[in-house]
Design a protein around this motif. Structure first.
Motif, PDB file in Angstrom:
ATOM      1  N   HIS A 105       0.908  -1.191   0.016  1.00  0.00           N
ATOM      2  CA  HIS A 105       0.081  -0.228   0.148  1.00  0.00           C
ATOM      3  C   HIS A 105       1.033   1.233  -0.029  1.00  0.00           C
ATOM      4  N   SER A 106       2.058   1.225   0.765  1.00  0.00           N
ATOM      5  CA  SER A 106       2.913   2.248   0.896  1.00  0.00           C
ATOM      6  C   SER A 106       4.233   1.725   0.836  1.00  0.00           C
ATOM      7  N   ALA A 107       5.118   1.648  -0.024  1.00  0.00           N
ATOM      8  CA  ALA A 107       6.439   1.148   0.219  1.00  0.00           C
ATOM      9  C   ALA A 107       7.323   2.120   1.044  1.00  0.00           C
ATOM     10  N   SER A 108       7.204   3.311   0.917  1.00  0.00           N
ATOM     11  CA  SER A 108       7.955   4.343   1.597  1.00  0.00           C
ATOM     12  C   SER A 108       7.604   4.056   2.970  1.00  0.00           C
ATOM     13  N   ALA A 109       6.328   4.288   3.398  1.00  0.00           N
ATOM     14  CA  ALA A 109       5.884   3.896   5.001  1.00  0.00           C
ATOM     15  C   ALA A 109       6.649   2.457   5.381  1.00  0.00           C
ATOM     16  N   ALA A 110       6.616   1.454   4.552  1.00  0.00           N
ATOM     17  CA  ALA A 110       7.131   0.269   5.062  1.00  0.00           C
ATOM     18  C   ALA A 110       8.740   0.395   5.259  1.00  0.00           C
ATOM     19  N   ASP A 111       9.318   1.201   4.460  1.00  0.00           N
ATOM     20  CA  ASP A 111      10.741   1.307   4.367  1.00  0.00           C
ATOM     21  C   ASP A 111      11.123   2.205   5.705  1.00  0.00           C
ATOM     22  N   LEU A 112      10.325   3.079   6.227  1.00  0.00           N
ATOM     23  CA  LEU A 112      10.390   3.725   7.624  1.00  0.00           C
ATOM     24  C   LEU A 112      10.240   3.105   8.694  1.00  0.00           C
ATOM     25  N   LEU A 113       9.265   2.125   8.687  1.00  0.00           N
ATOM     26  CA  LEU A 113       9.006   1.206   9.892  1.00  0.00           C
ATOM     27  C   LEU A 113      10.173  -0.052   9.936  1.00  0.00           C
ATOM     28  N   SER A 114      10.745  -0.166   8.874  1.00  0.00           N
ATOM     29  CA  SER A 114      12.000  -1.176   8.763  1.00  0.00           C
ATOM     30  C   SER A 114      13.103  -0.770   9.362  1.00  0.00           C
ATOM     31  N   ARG A 115      13.341   0.606   9.583  1.00  0.00           N
ATOM     32  CA  ARG A 115      14.372   1.110  10.067  1.00  0.00           C
ATOM     33  C   ARG A 115      14.564   1.263  11.820  1.00  0.00           C
ATOM     34  N   LYS A 116      15.743   1.462  12.142  1.00  0.00           N
ATOM     35  CA  LYS A 116      15.834   1.330  13.788  1.00  0.00           C
ATOM     36  C   LYS A 116      15.448   2.810  13.961  1.00  0.00           C
TER      37      LYS A 116
END
Length: 269
Positions: free
Chosen positions: A238-249
């Motif tokens: 749904h939002s690859a950018s949001a997923a990338d943010l949540l995957s970070r420390k």
């Protein structure tokens, strides 16, 4: 099978209430009966047939060819299993009290989009006005379920009194993001302006660029949050950018300690 389609003939001469044009309310009606539905909100009559050319189709999907900032209450109380798509803009209270289903808006939306949303998936590809998912005057809680994705920017008071559900803003957000939130999750990938998380009770607010949230939030350090990574998987499509943010420390700030203090603001470490 082709969708049931409303093709815009002309810009509405006044604000119009489109809450009657959901699949369950259209079921069993002939084209002539649908064209006679009154949409106007003043003493001046404005009927469906005055604004739209109606083409019959599968009522599981309703499509609006052409939009307007005067299209209020589109998809209000939408039921699960149905889809509404607008090829254009919409006005205020899009998806108001929707119980399920999916609403997609190719343009922008006005204030109070997703107000009282109970379970619908709403995607707005343009910008959205003030009080996204917020309550109307006199109501004690805002959105209570579902997921909203805004590809552009959002106005002021995003998520005001949010009770449950997920809000993703891929652009910037205006003043007082997450004010008085009860619970739920808000992610902002652009800049969050002004005060953030005022009187946050139990909501998770995730900010890609940080922001101003004052001394009533306590720095709890940086963490590799397992739950955030699982959450990222559910958002990937749904939002690859949001997923990338949540995957970070992420660095966690607990608060707002002016109230319960059980909420949090997360920013990249």
């Amino acid at each position: 099978m082709k969708p049931f389609t409303f093709t815009l003939r002309q810009e509405p001469p006044q604000r119009v209430d489109l809450s009657a044009l959901t699949p369950d309310r259209l079921a069993g009606k002939s084209v002539a009966q649908i064209e006679a539905i009154e949409l106007g909100v003043t003493r001046i009559s404005t009927k469906v047939g005055d604004l739209f050319r109606v083409s019959e189709g599968d009522l599981k999907t309703v499509r609006f060819e052409g939009g307007s900032s005067r299209f209020d209450l589109l998809g209000a109380k939408l039921l699960p299993g149905f889809v509404i798509h607008v090829e254009g803009d919409v006005g205020a209270q899009c998806g108001r009290l929707a119980k399920g289903g999916r609403i997609t808006v190719a343009g922008s939306a006005g204030p109070h989009a997703a107000s009282g949303n109970l379970g619908a998936e709403i995607e707005i590809k343009g910008d959205v006005g003030d009080f996204l998912a917020g309550p109307l005057a006199g109501e004690l809680a805002g959105m209570a379920g579902g997921r909203v994705i805004v590809r552009g920017k959002a106005g002021e008071r995003v998520g005001d009194r949010l009770r449950r559900g997920i809000l993703v803003i891929e652009g910037d957000a205006g003043e007082d993001l997450g004010a008085r939130v009860i619970a739920g999750t808000i992610l902002v990938l652009g800049e969050a302006k002004g005060r953030i998380g005022y009187l946050n009770k139990r909501c998770s607010i995730v900010l890609a660029r940080g922001g101003c949230f004052g001394s009533t939030y306590v720095d709890c350090g940086a963490h590799d949050l397992t739950f955030a990574r699982f959450f990222a998987r559910s958002l990937r499509d749904h939002s690859a950018s949001a997923a990338d943010l949540l995957s970070r420390k992420l660095r966690r700030y607990g608060g707002d300690t002016a109230v319960y203090g059980k909420g949090e603001i997360l920013t990249p470490d």
